[in-house]
Enzyme design. Structure first.
Site, mmCIF file in Angstrom:
data_model
loop_
_atom_site.group_PDB
_atom_site.id
_atom_site.type_symbol
_atom_site.label_atom_id
_atom_site.label_comp_id
_atom_site.label_asym_id
_atom_site.label_seq_id
_atom_site.Cartn_x
_atom_site.Cartn_y
_atom_site.Cartn_z
ATOM 1 C CG ASP A 63 -2.253 3.355 6.541
ATOM 2 O OD1 ASP A 63 -2.309 2.640 5.536
ATOM 3 O OD2 ASP A 63 -2.911 4.406 6.654
ATOM 4 C CB SER A 106 5.173 5.147 4.023
ATOM 5 O OG SER A 106 5.606 6.149 4.920
ATOM 6 C CG HIS A 165 -0.143 6.397 4.308
ATOM 7 N ND1 HIS A 165 -1.522 6.452 4.333
ATOM 8 C CD2 HIS A 165 0.279 7.244 5.273
ATOM 9 C CE1 HIS A 165 -1.897 7.280 5.291
ATOM 10 N NE2 HIS A 165 -0.833 7.771 5.884
ATOM 11 C CG ASN A 210 -1.821 1.174 1.346
ATOM 12 O OD1 ASN A 210 -2.291 1.682 0.321
ATOM 13 N ND2 ASN A 210 -2.126 1.616 2.553
HETATM 14 C C1 GAR Z 1 -2.308 8.770 -2.821
HETATM 15 O O1 GAR Z 1 -1.621 9.843 -2.232
HETATM 16 C C2 GAR Z 1 -2.334 7.570 -1.901
HETATM 17 O O2 GAR Z 1 -1.181 7.406 -1.181
HETATM 18 C C3 GAR Z 1 -3.464 7.946 -0.991
HETATM 19 O O3 GAR Z 1 -4.449 8.396 -1.871
HETATM 20 C C4 GAR Z 1 -3.802 9.081 -2.953
HETATM 21 C C5 GAR Z 1 -4.378 8.602 -4.250
HETATM 22 O O4 GAR Z 1 -4.095 9.473 -5.286
HETATM 23 N N1 GAR Z 1 -3.865 6.824 -0.197
HETATM 24 C C6 GAR Z 1 -4.195 6.919 1.073
HETATM 25 O O5 GAR Z 1 -4.269 7.975 1.674
HETATM 26 C C7 GAR Z 1 -4.505 5.601 1.741
HETATM 27 N N2 GAR Z 1 -4.577 5.760 3.147
HETATM 28 P P1 GAR Z 1 -4.343 9.073 -6.800
HETATM 29 O O6 GAR Z 1 -5.741 8.467 -6.872
HETATM 30 O O7 GAR Z 1 -4.265 10.354 -7.570
HETATM 31 O O8 GAR Z 1 -3.280 8.110 -7.195
#
Ligand code: GAR
Length: 193
Positions: free
Chosen positions: A144, A135, A108, A106
């Site tokens: 997480d 991360s 983060h 995953n």
């Molecule tokens: C990313 O920053 C990812 O790390 C985060 O959502 C965003 C997705 O962006 N995920 C989390 O926060 C999970 N806890 P994207 O759809 O533009 O790739």
């Protein structure tokens, strides 16, 4: 060649960067399918790259368990060597984790264990820290909490909003993810059994 399934919830900008990296013939992994927990905008990136996609809408199921059952079935059909959660904004049900762990990673947008959860960027800003980060972890069923396999600091700049800070974090996330999957594919990084 490592076969990867990617799960998203939203815009999928990190997914797109990963698809671009995986399109390079020298990259040792390929995306076999992209799935989402809703009718996510980012599924279009899969279509752009000619990669199959599926949606298992959380709201269409009467329980988390029923949703997880269908999600696991969809994933299983692609026989992935690795599942990448790239902006999946939902905790994976235990039965999905149990079936595929430790082959789930995953990304983060924070320097875990700092600021876990759905609002990693917002929470870092609210805490007033001068640096946060990105991360990549192995998913273990908690929020997480799994082993960290890559992370990097990103400075918080004066005047940052959630959007500007997130925009600065995402390129770092993408670079870490592309490198982590490459290391898994080459055997340099072992996730265990
Ligand atoms: C990313 O920053 C990812 O790390 C985060 O959502 C965003 C997705 O962006 N995920 C989390 O926060 C999970 N806890 P994207 O759809 O533009 O790739």
């Amino acid at each position: 060649m490592l076969n990867v399934a990617v799960l998203i919830s939203g815009a999928g900008s990190n997914l797109r960067a990963f698809l671009e990296a995986a399109a390079d013939a020298d990259y040792p992994a390929r995306v076999v399918a992209v799935g989402a927990d809703r009718d996510a905008e980012g599924l279009q990136h899969a279509a752009d790259f000619g990669i199959p996609s599926f949606s298992v809408p959380f709201r269409a199921f009467e329980s988390r368990e029923a949703w997880g059952e269908e999600l696991a079935a969809q994933l299983r059909a692609w026989n992935p060597d690795l599942i990448v959660l790239s902006g999946l904004m939902r905790l994976l049900p235990e039965r999905v984790v149990n079936e595929f762990a430790p082959r789930i990673v995953n990304t983060h947008p924070a320097y875990l264990p700092e600021f876990p959860g759905a609002h990693g960027v917002r929470d870092a800003l609210a805490a007033g820290v001068t640096e946060t980060g990105a991360s990549v972890i192995v998913v273990d069923g908690g929020v997480d909490t799994g082993p960290i396999v890559a992370q990097e600091r990103v400075p918080v700049e004066p005047g940052d909003t959630e959007a500007t800070l997130h925009d600065r974090i995402k390129p770092v996330e993408r670079r870490l993810l592309i490198d982590v999957v490459r290391r898994i594919a080459t055997g340099e990084l072992e996730l265990g059994q």
